[in-house]
Design a protein around this motif. Structure first.
Motif, PDB file in Angstrom:
ATOM      1  N   TYR A   1      12.028  27.534   9.860  1.00  0.00           N
ATOM      2  CA  TYR A   1      11.757  26.638   8.767  1.00  0.00           C
ATOM      3  C   TYR A   1       9.659  27.022   9.469  1.00  0.00           C
ATOM      4  N   CYS A   2       9.094  26.689   8.648  1.00  0.00           N
ATOM      5  CA  CYS A   2       7.312  26.342   8.957  1.00  0.00           C
ATOM      6  C   CYS A   2       7.249  25.629  10.475  1.00  0.00           C
ATOM      7  N   ASN A   3       7.383  25.071  10.512  1.00  0.00           N
ATOM      8  CA  ASN A   3       7.758  24.553  12.044  1.00  0.00           C
ATOM      9  C   ASN A   3       8.841  25.420  13.255  1.00  0.00           C
ATOM     10  N   GLY A   4       8.975  26.427  12.726  1.00  0.00           N
ATOM     11  CA  GLY A   4       9.571  27.299  14.247  1.00  0.00           C
ATOM     12  C   GLY A   4      10.902  27.472  14.973  1.00  0.00           C
ATOM     13  N   ASN A   5      11.941  26.270  13.720  1.00  0.00           N
ATOM     14  CA  ASN A   5      12.802  26.206  13.861  1.00  0.00           C
ATOM     15  C   ASN A   5      13.803  26.825  13.366  1.00  0.00           C
ATOM     16  N   GLY A   6      15.498  26.966  13.427  1.00  0.00           N
ATOM     17  CA  GLY A   6      16.019  27.915  12.607  1.00  0.00           C
ATOM     18  C   GLY A   6      17.288  27.804  12.756  1.00  0.00           C
ATOM     19  N   GLN A   7      17.575  28.658  12.071  1.00  0.00           N
ATOM     20  CA  GLN A   7      19.369  27.899  11.423  1.00  0.00           C
ATOM     21  C   GLN A   7      20.413  29.550  11.640  1.00  0.00           C
ATOM     22  N   PHE A   8      20.960  29.816  12.345  1.00  0.00           N
ATOM     23  CA  PHE A   8      21.737  30.523  12.630  1.00  0.00           C
ATOM     24  C   PHE A   8      22.317  30.735  11.062  1.00  0.00           C
ATOM     25  N   ALA A   9      23.042  32.081  10.132  1.00  0.00           N
ATOM     26  CA  ALA A   9      23.593  31.921   9.162  1.00  0.00           C
ATOM     27  C   ALA A   9      24.834  31.503   9.544  1.00  0.00           C
ATOM     28  N   ILE A  10      26.344  31.359  10.890  1.00  0.00           N
ATOM     29  CA  ILE A  10      26.879  30.733  10.637  1.00  0.00           C
ATOM     30  C   ILE A  10      26.413  28.926  10.762  1.00  0.00           C
ATOM     31  N   GLU A  11      25.189  28.716  10.765  1.00  0.00           N
ATOM     32  CA  GLU A  11      25.069  27.397  10.754  1.00  0.00           C
ATOM     33  C   GLU A  11      24.181  26.570   9.612  1.00  0.00           C
ATOM     34  N   ALA A  12      23.283  27.550   8.607  1.00  0.00           N
ATOM     35  CA  ALA A  12      23.210  27.043   7.756  1.00  0.00           C
ATOM     36  C   ALA A  12      23.386  26.717   6.746  1.00  0.00           C
ATOM     37  N   LYS A  13      23.068  25.567   6.475  1.00  0.00           N
ATOM     38  CA  LYS A  13      23.942  24.712   5.379  1.00  0.00           C
ATOM     39  C   LYS A  13      22.314  24.009   4.236  1.00  0.00           C
TER      40      LYS A  13
ATOM     41  N   LEU B   1      -1.415  28.408   6.630  1.00  0.00           N
ATOM     42  CA  LEU B   1      -0.400  30.256   6.142  1.00  0.00           C
ATOM     43  C   LEU B   1      -1.572  30.655   5.250  1.00  0.00           C
ATOM     44  N   PRO B   2      -1.197  32.538   5.804  1.00  0.00           N
ATOM     45  CA  PRO B   2      -2.463  33.333   4.710  1.00  0.00           C
ATOM     46  C   PRO B   2      -2.370  33.126   3.416  1.00  0.00           C
ATOM     47  N   PHE B   3      -0.678  32.606   2.554  1.00  0.00           N
ATOM     48  CA  PHE B   3      -1.038  32.531   1.527  1.00  0.00           C
ATOM     49  C   PHE B   3      -1.174  31.465   0.809  1.00  0.00           C
ATOM     50  N   ASN B   4      -1.981  30.247   1.898  1.00  0.00           N
ATOM     51  CA  ASN B   4      -2.391  29.266   1.168  1.00  0.00           C
ATOM     52  C   ASN B   4      -3.877  29.044   1.915  1.00  0.00           C
ATOM     53  N   VAL B   5      -4.567  30.052   1.919  1.00  0.00           N
ATOM     54  CA  VAL B   5      -5.602  30.463   2.307  1.00  0.00           C
ATOM     55  C   VAL B   5      -6.527  31.624   0.942  1.00  0.00           C
ATOM     56  N   SER B   6      -7.770  31.353   0.817  1.00  0.00           N
ATOM     57  CA  SER B   6      -8.647  32.386   0.265  1.00  0.00           C
ATOM     58  C   SER B   6      -8.917  32.838   0.879  1.00  0.00           C
ATOM     59  N   SER B   7      -8.594  34.843  -0.274  1.00  0.00           N
ATOM     60  CA  SER B   7      -8.908  35.424   0.303  1.00  0.00           C
ATOM     61  C   SER B   7     -10.238  35.808   0.915  1.00  0.00           C
TER      62      SER B   7
ATOM     63  N   VAL C   1       5.069  25.772   1.367  1.00  0.00           N
ATOM     64  CA  VAL C   1       5.766  26.088   1.999  1.00  0.00           C
ATOM     65  C   VAL C   1       3.853  26.610   3.046  1.00  0.00           C
ATOM     66  N   ASP C   2       3.532  24.922   4.279  1.00  0.00           N
ATOM     67  CA  ASP C   2       2.647  25.097   5.119  1.00  0.00           C
ATOM     68  C   ASP C   2       3.469  24.527   6.222  1.00  0.00           C
TER      69      ASP C   2
ATOM     70  N   GLU D   1      10.381  22.677   5.163  1.00  0.00           N
ATOM     71  CA  GLU D   1      10.239  24.362   4.168  1.00  0.00           C
ATOM     72  C   GLU D   1      10.632  25.078   4.624  1.00  0.00           C
ATOM     73  N   VAL D   2      11.603  25.900   4.315  1.00  0.00           N
ATOM     74  CA  VAL D   2      12.290  27.195   4.520  1.00  0.00           C
ATOM     75  C   VAL D   2      11.238  28.185   4.883  1.00  0.00           C
TER      76      VAL D   2
END
Length: 247
Positions: free
Chosen positions: A168-180, A73-79, A148-149, A155-156
């Motif tokens: 999450y980093c892999n593209g999976n997600g959780q709705f607010a009502i399900e996120a724990k 991801l960009p924040f893990n790659v040097s400018s 986070v990569d 990792e969120v």
């Protein structure tokens, strides 16, 4: 001259203020605790889906960018290599306070900056284009750091401080009502970005302040009542003492 029933009135007023203040304090603390536990306002599932779709678009853009940069991801790659690693400003919970720089890095992959504003965020407006794009045009919290990569599926990556949706980093997600068990947005960020949270917190602070004033007033009246009682005793006792001395 103080009247005979003045101390009684002061005692009643003192008691009323202290009881009302204590009740207000209890209610304020209860509401404050509830707000800290549930800081995000609930939305319908349809509203959550709109937000979730935005987050999915952002993750897809990150993946497209990473596919050309050794899957990082960009924040893990040097400018020097086109990334934004040196621009990270990681705060509480891993949230990056300079997320605009990281989102700007994927501007070619992200169709529009409008995806960066939650549809339920009525306090922020999307930028017309990435030339005018600023931090104020972002709703979502972006987490950054070496851990986070794309290779860290658990990792969120993105959190919505308005709805509470999580991706999450892999593209999976959780709705607010399900996120724990996911990192909660920092309170400072909620104060800045979540209007309903800020309004509720302000009302609770006002309630606590008013309750404190009532309690302080109650104790002040209590001291005043004691002083008035002493004064009345002196007034009524003076003639008797004078009569005693004269005889």
């Amino acid at each position: 001259m103080p009247t005979a029933n003045q101390p009684g009135r002061l005692r009643f007023s003192s008691l009323f203020c202290r009881v009302a203040g204590a009740l207000g304090l209890a209610v304020g603390l209860f509401l404050g605790g509830d707000l800290l536990i549930h800081p995000l306002a609930g939305h319908s599932r349809d509203q959550l889906i709109e937000c979730y779709n935005n987050q999915q678009s952002i993750v897809v853009a990150f993946k497209l960018w990473a596919s050309e940069h050794s899957n990082h991801l960009p924040f893990n790659v040097s400018s020097n290599a086109g990334g934004t690693k040196e621009l990270c400003r990681i705060g509480q919970g891993g949230s990056d306070w300079n997320e605009a720089a990281h989102f700007r890095a994927i501007s070619n992959e992200l169709a529009s900056p409008s995806f960066l504003v939650c549809p339920n965020d009525h306090n922020r407006k999307p930028a017309a284009d990435f030339q005018q794009f600023r931090q104020a045009n972002i709703s979502y919290l972006l987490r950054s750091g070496a851990n986070v990569d794309l290779g860290r599926a658990s990792e969120v990556l993105l959190v919505c401080p308005i709805d509470g949706n999580v991706l999450y980093c892999n593209g999976n997600g959780q709705f607010a009502i399900e996120a724990k068990g996911v990192p909660r947005p920092p309170l400072s960020c909620l104060w800045q970005r979540n209007e309903s949270f800020r309004r509720a917190a302000t009302q609770i602070l006002i309630l606590l302040f008013a309750a404190g004033l009532l309690i302080a007033l109650g104790f002040a009246l209590r001291r005043g009542g004691a002083a008035a009682s002493t004064s009345i005793q002196e007034v009524f006792c003076r003639p008797a003492s004078f009569f005693t001395r004269s005889h």
